[in-house]
Design a protein around this motif. Structure first.
Motif, PDB file in Angstrom:
ATOM      1  N   CYS A 133       0.887  -1.155   0.000  1.00  0.00           N
ATOM      2  CA  CYS A 133       0.000   0.000   0.000  1.00  0.00           C
ATOM      3  C   CYS A 133       0.929   1.210   0.000  1.00  0.00           C
ATOM      4  O   CYS A 133       2.079   1.120   0.406  1.00  0.00           O
ATOM      5  CB  CYS A 133      -0.866   0.007   1.255  1.00  0.00           C
ATOM      6  SG  CYS A 133      -1.989  -1.415   1.378  1.00  0.00           S
ATOM      7  N   ARG A 135       1.814   5.155   1.122  1.00  0.00           N
ATOM      8  CA  ARG A 135       1.569   6.379   1.889  1.00  0.00           C
ATOM      9  C   ARG A 135       1.240   7.467   0.878  1.00  0.00           C
ATOM     10  O   ARG A 135       1.921   7.607  -0.125  1.00  0.00           O
ATOM     11  CB  ARG A 135       2.818   6.784   2.666  1.00  0.00           C
ATOM     12  CG  ARG A 135       3.064   5.947   3.870  1.00  0.00           C
ATOM     13  CD  ARG A 135       4.255   6.504   4.652  1.00  0.00           C
ATOM     14  NE  ARG A 135       4.388   5.814   5.899  1.00  0.00           N
ATOM     15  CZ  ARG A 135       5.060   4.666   6.054  1.00  0.00           C
ATOM     16  NH1 ARG A 135       5.655   4.120   5.018  1.00  0.00           N
ATOM     17  NH2 ARG A 135       5.129   4.083   7.225  1.00  0.00           N
ATOM     18  N   GLY A 138      -4.559   6.820  -2.238  1.00  0.00           N
ATOM     19  CA  GLY A 138      -5.929   6.906  -1.768  1.00  0.00           C
ATOM     20  C   GLY A 138      -6.324   5.686  -0.949  1.00  0.00           C
ATOM     21  O   GLY A 138      -5.797   4.590  -1.144  1.00  0.00           O
ATOM     22  N   ASP A 139      -7.264   5.903  -0.031  1.00  0.00           N
ATOM     23  CA  ASP A 139      -7.750   4.797   0.793  1.00  0.00           C
ATOM     24  C   ASP A 139      -8.327   3.677  -0.065  1.00  0.00           C
ATOM     25  O   ASP A 139      -8.090   2.503   0.214  1.00  0.00           O
ATOM     26  CB  ASP A 139      -8.823   5.282   1.780  1.00  0.00           C
ATOM     27  CG  ASP A 139      -8.242   6.132   2.896  1.00  0.00           C
ATOM     28  OD1 ASP A 139      -7.009   6.112   3.094  1.00  0.00           O
ATOM     29  OD2 ASP A 139      -9.040   6.819   3.571  1.00  0.00           O
ATOM     30  N   GLU A 140      -9.067   4.035  -1.127  1.00  0.00           N
ATOM     31  CA  GLU A 140      -9.667   3.013  -1.986  1.00  0.00           C
ATOM     32  C   GLU A 140      -8.603   2.150  -2.648  1.00  0.00           C
ATOM     33  O   GLU A 140      -8.748   0.926  -2.709  1.00  0.00           O
ATOM     34  CB  GLU A 140     -10.564   3.656  -3.050  1.00  0.00           C
ATOM     35  CG  GLU A 140     -11.858   4.208  -2.491  1.00  0.00           C
ATOM     36  CD  GLU A 140     -12.735   4.825  -3.566  1.00  0.00           C
ATOM     37  OE1 GLU A 140     -12.610   4.422  -4.750  1.00  0.00           O
ATOM     38  OE2 GLU A 140     -13.539   5.704  -3.222  1.00  0.00           O
ATOM     39  N   GLU A 141      -7.551   2.786  -3.154  1.00  0.00           N
ATOM     40  CA  GLU A 141      -6.472   2.026  -3.797  1.00  0.00           C
ATOM     41  C   GLU A 141      -5.780   1.103  -2.801  1.00  0.00           C
ATOM     42  O   GLU A 141      -5.482  -0.053  -3.104  1.00  0.00           O
ATOM     43  CB  GLU A 141      -5.439   2.964  -4.444  1.00  0.00           C
ATOM     44  CG  GLU A 141      -5.941   3.676  -5.674  1.00  0.00           C
ATOM     45  CD  GLU A 141      -6.627   5.004  -5.351  1.00  0.00           C
ATOM     46  OE1 GLU A 141      -6.773   5.360  -4.151  1.00  0.00           O
ATOM     47  OE2 GLU A 141      -7.049   5.683  -6.296  1.00  0.00           O
ATOM     48  N   ASN A 142      -5.515   1.612  -1.601  1.00  0.00           N
ATOM     49  CA  ASN A 142      -4.854   0.791  -0.585  1.00  0.00           C
ATOM     50  C   ASN A 142      -5.758  -0.353  -0.120  1.00  0.00           C
ATOM     51  O   ASN A 142      -5.278  -1.473   0.093  1.00  0.00           O
ATOM     52  CB  ASN A 142      -4.407   1.647   0.595  1.00  0.00           C
ATOM     53  CG  ASN A 142      -3.185   2.487   0.263  1.00  0.00           C
ATOM     54  OD1 ASN A 142      -2.392   2.128  -0.604  1.00  0.00           O
ATOM     55  ND2 ASN A 142      -3.022   3.598   0.950  1.00  0.00           N
ATOM     56  N   GLU A 143      -7.039  -0.092   0.003  1.00  0.00           N
ATOM     57  CA  GLU A 143      -7.970  -1.164   0.376  1.00  0.00           C
ATOM     58  C   GLU A 143      -8.030  -2.235  -0.713  1.00  0.00           C
ATOM     59  O   GLU A 143      -8.104  -3.430  -0.421  1.00  0.00           O
ATOM     60  CB  GLU A 143      -9.354  -0.583   0.667  1.00  0.00           C
ATOM     61  CG  GLU A 143      -9.394   0.203   1.969  1.00  0.00           C
ATOM     62  CD  GLU A 143     -10.682   0.973   2.179  1.00  0.00           C
ATOM     63  OE1 GLU A 143     -11.637   0.822   1.364  1.00  0.00           O
ATOM     64  OE2 GLU A 143     -10.741   1.736   3.159  1.00  0.00           O
ATOM     65  N   TYR A 169       4.086  11.554   4.954  1.00  0.00           N
ATOM     66  CA  TYR A 169       2.828  10.925   5.329  1.00  0.00           C
ATOM     67  C   TYR A 169       3.034  10.097   6.593  1.00  0.00           C
ATOM     68  O   TYR A 169       3.132   8.883   6.522  1.00  0.00           O
ATOM     69  CB  TYR A 169       2.308  10.029   4.199  1.00  0.00           C
ATOM     70  CG  TYR A 169       2.178  10.765   2.899  1.00  0.00           C
ATOM     71  CD1 TYR A 169       1.068  11.566   2.637  1.00  0.00           C
ATOM     72  CD2 TYR A 169       3.178  10.692   1.924  1.00  0.00           C
ATOM     73  CE1 TYR A 169       0.957  12.262   1.450  1.00  0.00           C
ATOM     74  CE2 TYR A 169       3.069  11.375   0.731  1.00  0.00           C
ATOM     75  CZ  TYR A 169       1.975  12.143   0.496  1.00  0.00           C
ATOM     76  OH  TYR A 169       1.854  12.835  -0.686  1.00  0.00           O
TER      77      TYR A 169
END
Length: 170
Positions: A133, A135, A138-143, A169
């Protein structure tokens, strides 16, 4: 112990960046031009993580399609074979390889395919991927990266990780 004796010893590589471990030959082939060593590595007096991370830009340009990712997986294991690496965990962030229409899962499958080809050719090596993931990503990409990690865990993927500039970050 001589350099040659050290080279022959079996090794384990637990923090190998796919995009940071490509051979100069691979990069030149993919870019279609000669590349100087200075373009790929920082000077000995480098003290900046940001400067260090900039050196990943050029290799990443070689990994924007399935062919590049497959060839990269093979290239890294070929180099490791010459150094007598017997086990490697190779890290990469699939979300960084979606610019030209690949999905993260496409990127992972391509890297796994290259890894499999490299393992067949270099039977003395065992290798798995760590999906990173990012730093600042985006949260969506990391999820999505975490979902793919779970899907392929035990099937060529051994872990998820968090990468990127910590100072920017925290």
């Amino acid at each position: 112990m001589t350099q040659e004796e050290l080279l022959r010893l079996p090794k384990v590589e637990l923090h190998c960046h796919l995009d940071g471990s490509l051979s100069q030959e691979f990069i030149e082939k993919r870019l279609g031009r000669s590349v100087k060593k200075e373009e790929l590595s920082v000077s000995d007096d480098c003290t900046s993580l940001a400067e260090y991370l900039e050196k990943f830009d050029m290799p990443c340009q070689c990994l924007k399609d399935e062919e590049g990712l497959e060839e990269a997986g093979y290239d890294v294991l070929k180099s490791m074979s010459r150094e007598h690496v017997c086990y490697a965990e190779i890290r990469f962030a699939p979300q960084l390889h979606t610019v030209r229409g690949l999905t993260q899962e496409d990127a992972v499958r391509a890297a796994l395919c290259g890894q499999e080809a490299g393992l067949k050719k270099n039977a003395k090596i065992s290798s798995q991927l760590i999906l990173c993931c990012m730093r600042g990503g985006g949260d969506e990409e990391n999820e999505e990266t975490l979902r793919i990690t779970e899907k392929y865990l035990g099937h060529g993927v051994c872990a998820a990780d968090l990468a990127g500039a910590e100072a920017l970050y925290p």
